[in-house]
Design a protein around this motif. Sequence first.
Motif, PDB file in Angstrom:
ATOM      1  N   PHE A 240       0.735  -1.316   0.098  1.00  0.00           N
ATOM      2  CA  PHE A 240      -0.078   0.088  -0.061  1.00  0.00           C
ATOM      3  C   PHE A 240       0.758   1.218   0.072  1.00  0.00           C
ATOM      4  O   PHE A 240       0.478   2.319  -0.507  1.00  0.00           O
ATOM      5  CB  PHE A 240      -1.004  -0.080   1.398  1.00  0.00           C
ATOM      6  N   VAL A 241       2.033   1.354   0.745  1.00  0.00           N
ATOM      7  CA  VAL A 241       2.749   2.370   0.835  1.00  0.00           C
ATOM      8  C   VAL A 241       3.561   2.606  -0.550  1.00  0.00           C
ATOM      9  O   VAL A 241       3.472   3.750  -0.953  1.00  0.00           O
ATOM     10  CB  VAL A 241       3.973   2.315   1.916  1.00  0.00           C
ATOM     11  N   ARG A 242       4.007   1.565  -1.191  1.00  0.00           N
ATOM     12  CA  ARG A 242       4.706   1.792  -2.525  1.00  0.00           C
ATOM     13  C   ARG A 242       3.709   2.164  -3.567  1.00  0.00           C
ATOM     14  O   ARG A 242       4.026   2.965  -4.368  1.00  0.00           O
ATOM     15  CB  ARG A 242       5.138   0.192  -2.995  1.00  0.00           C
ATOM     16  N   GLU A 243       2.503   1.589  -3.528  1.00  0.00           N
ATOM     17  CA  GLU A 243       1.679   2.171  -4.546  1.00  0.00           C
ATOM     18  C   GLU A 243       1.141   3.807  -4.302  1.00  0.00           C
ATOM     19  O   GLU A 243       1.060   4.527  -5.131  1.00  0.00           O
ATOM     20  CB  GLU A 243       0.392   1.304  -4.447  1.00  0.00           C
ATOM     21  N   ALA A 244       0.996   3.963  -2.775  1.00  0.00           N
ATOM     22  CA  ALA A 244       0.598   5.312  -2.670  1.00  0.00           C
ATOM     23  C   ALA A 244       1.899   6.397  -3.001  1.00  0.00           C
ATOM     24  O   ALA A 244       1.463   7.355  -3.457  1.00  0.00           O
ATOM     25  CB  ALA A 244       0.460   5.589  -1.239  1.00  0.00           C
ATOM     26  N   ILE A 248       2.030   9.590  -5.370  1.00  0.00           N
ATOM     27  CA  ILE A 248       2.270  11.019  -4.816  1.00  0.00           C
ATOM     28  C   ILE A 248       3.364  11.360  -5.330  1.00  0.00           C
ATOM     29  O   ILE A 248       3.581  12.903  -5.745  1.00  0.00           O
ATOM     30  CB  ILE A 248       2.315  10.790  -3.248  1.00  0.00           C
ATOM     31  N   ALA A 249       4.498  11.057  -5.575  1.00  0.00           N
ATOM     32  CA  ALA A 249       5.980  11.365  -5.919  1.00  0.00           C
ATOM     33  C   ALA A 249       6.213  10.989  -6.911  1.00  0.00           C
ATOM     34  O   ALA A 249       7.406  11.374  -7.402  1.00  0.00           O
ATOM     35  CB  ALA A 249       6.913  11.006  -4.452  1.00  0.00           C
ATOM     36  N   GLY A 250       5.437  10.010  -7.710  1.00  0.00           N
ATOM     37  CA  GLY A 250       6.005   9.682  -9.077  1.00  0.00           C
ATOM     38  C   GLY A 250       6.412   7.992  -9.120  1.00  0.00           C
ATOM     39  O   GLY A 250       6.842   7.532  -7.881  1.00  0.00           O
ATOM     40  N   PRO A 251       6.170   7.313 -10.286  1.00  0.00           N
ATOM     41  CA  PRO A 251       6.515   6.005 -10.210  1.00  0.00           C
ATOM     42  C   PRO A 251       8.004   5.692  -9.771  1.00  0.00           C
ATOM     43  O   PRO A 251       9.038   6.270 -10.176  1.00  0.00           O
ATOM     44  CB  PRO A 251       6.438   5.603 -11.666  1.00  0.00           C
ATOM     45  N   GLY A 252       8.133   4.822  -8.824  1.00  0.00           N
ATOM     46  CA  GLY A 252       9.607   4.125  -8.520  1.00  0.00           C
ATOM     47  C   GLY A 252       9.890   5.003  -7.338  1.00  0.00           C
ATOM     48  O   GLY A 252      11.200   5.123  -6.824  1.00  0.00           O
ATOM     49  N   ALA A 253       9.000   6.001  -6.860  1.00  0.00           N
ATOM     50  CA  ALA A 253       9.630   6.925  -5.802  1.00  0.00           C
ATOM     51  C   ALA A 253      10.198   5.918  -4.452  1.00  0.00           C
ATOM     52  O   ALA A 253       9.584   4.903  -4.117  1.00  0.00           O
ATOM     53  CB  ALA A 253       8.439   7.803  -5.328  1.00  0.00           C
ATOM     54  N   ASP A 254      11.155   6.421  -4.074  1.00  0.00           N
ATOM     55  CA  ASP A 254      12.006   5.844  -3.015  1.00  0.00           C
ATOM     56  C   ASP A 254      11.562   6.434  -1.541  1.00  0.00           C
ATOM     57  O   ASP A 254      11.987   7.529  -1.328  1.00  0.00           O
ATOM     58  CB  ASP A 254      13.596   5.777  -3.220  1.00  0.00           C
ATOM     59  N   ALA A 266       1.673   9.026   2.355  1.00  0.00           N
ATOM     60  CA  ALA A 266       1.555   7.540   2.032  1.00  0.00           C
ATOM     61  C   ALA A 266       1.167   6.606   3.243  1.00  0.00           C
ATOM     62  O   ALA A 266       0.109   5.902   3.171  1.00  0.00           O
ATOM     63  CB  ALA A 266       2.827   7.156   1.474  1.00  0.00           C
ATOM     64  N   GLN A 267       1.692   6.955   4.296  1.00  0.00           N
ATOM     65  CA  GLN A 267       1.448   6.538   5.464  1.00  0.00           C
ATOM     66  C   GLN A 267      -0.379   6.415   5.829  1.00  0.00           C
ATOM     67  O   GLN A 267      -0.993   5.359   6.042  1.00  0.00           O
ATOM     68  CB  GLN A 267       1.790   7.221   6.816  1.00  0.00           C
ATOM     69  N   LYS A 268      -0.755   7.650   5.568  1.00  0.00           N
ATOM     70  CA  LYS A 268      -2.308   8.033   5.986  1.00  0.00           C
ATOM     71  C   LYS A 268      -3.057   7.128   4.653  1.00  0.00           C
ATOM     72  O   LYS A 268      -4.121   6.413   5.328  1.00  0.00           O
ATOM     73  CB  LYS A 268      -2.665   9.441   5.601  1.00  0.00           C
ATOM     74  N   ARG A 269      -2.607   6.933   3.566  1.00  0.00           N
ATOM     75  CA  ARG A 269      -3.404   6.253   2.672  1.00  0.00           C
ATOM     76  C   ARG A 269      -3.362   4.757   2.816  1.00  0.00           C
ATOM     77  O   ARG A 269      -4.283   3.969   2.659  1.00  0.00           O
ATOM     78  CB  ARG A 269      -2.711   6.521   1.141  1.00  0.00           C
TER      79      ARG A 269
END
Length: 450
Positions: A240-244, A248-254, A266-269
């Motif tokens: 869920f965090v990775r997808e969020a 939010i920040a773009g594909p592959g955001a670290d 991302a935590q909220k989502r």
Amino acid sequence: MTALAEDDPVVTTPSGEVRGRVHRDGGVVEFLGMRYARAARFAAPTPEPAWTGVRDARSPAPQCPQLASRMDEIAGPSNAADLGQDEDCLHVTVRAPRDVGPDERLPVMVWIHGGAYVIGGVDLAWYDTARLVTEGRVVTVSVGYRLGILGWLRAPGVSEGNLGLADLAAALRWTRDHVAAFGGDPAAVTLVGESAGAHAIACLMSSPPLRGLFHRVILQSGQLGLGLGTERSAARVAGFVREALDEIAGPGADPRTVGIDDLLEAQKRAIVRHAGPGGINSAPAFTPVAGVTPLVGVSAADPWVAAAHAGHPMIIGTTADEALTFVRIAPGLRRLEQRFPTAVRLGAGLATHRIFAAPAQRLATRAAAAGATVSTYRFTWSAPESGLGACHAIELPFLFGGREAWQDAPMLAGASWDRDVEPLGRDLRRWWLDFVRGTRQVSSRASASR
């Protein structure tokens, strides 16, 4: 120890000198926001290295970055906004009697705050320990640790998980090595925690390598019935965090490098998705995970067996109406209560029993059977106009006794501080402090009420 009686007391610790201040009540000295460890994002904590010169310890510690809390609807206004937030949040605050002698070794209370593992802070005014220090002649250590996604995400290659427990273990090692400098006895350490703080103590008890760092425990309203996370649930939340973050920040955001605001969003989502339709999944998304250090060998199917065999003398208990706090702060449940008050109250009673009361009693029974000295309590006092009964967190104003911090709490509505809170608070603090000093056990079926 050095010059604790001065207005700006300086203490020489094994790591270096620190300058504190006299608490406003005059009889207590405090050393605020001392760093016990450092940790890069998603990295294990490393002990704070020694320093030269005198470090200032007169300013409170920032909170770990976190989302907004609704607890003011229960506990009243806090000083959270004044504290600010910072990922550099591994701090302790120590308080001691101002007149502690150079050769004294006082019992130590380590306070671990609650907040569902996602909110809270070491220097919230709610948790000022000065009354405990004064009335019990003890040294207190209040501990900050990483919360939410920063402390509890398990995502291989990013975070191993259980970093919040690693932080607490590091704080206990710091206490072992440093508390004597403040007049405390490292061989007489009692852990005290409420809600997630109590749950965390049960986790620490479950780890044999950590058990020697503390000697007694007080577990207040731990949500033990929610158990521990599993590899499967942790992987689901990490997904869920990775997808969020991709959104939010773009594909592959670290997650190791994105901005903290993006990480909290991302935590909220992830929390919303984990809760499912209608928010019916009450298990926290970010939580200790069974089988992951320091919980190696601990099973999520029956997580508290190891804790029951830890051997620590224990006080454990709950309030009579724990779940009413969550009915008040969850908008969906509050709307449902307005339509179906009887049904929601019945459901809250069932949740109180299953998540809090029954698991606490089960742990107490198992620990006693294993040879530990165990006392239980049930806190039943309630304010006449709150509509919250003896809700989750209701005992905290009585434990800490800070009128200014607690007198406007909605859960105390209609009560008199002088006639209601103060007398029962003195009794509660005396019971807890006698236990910390090893001078008395509370009744095995104590009910805190007046």
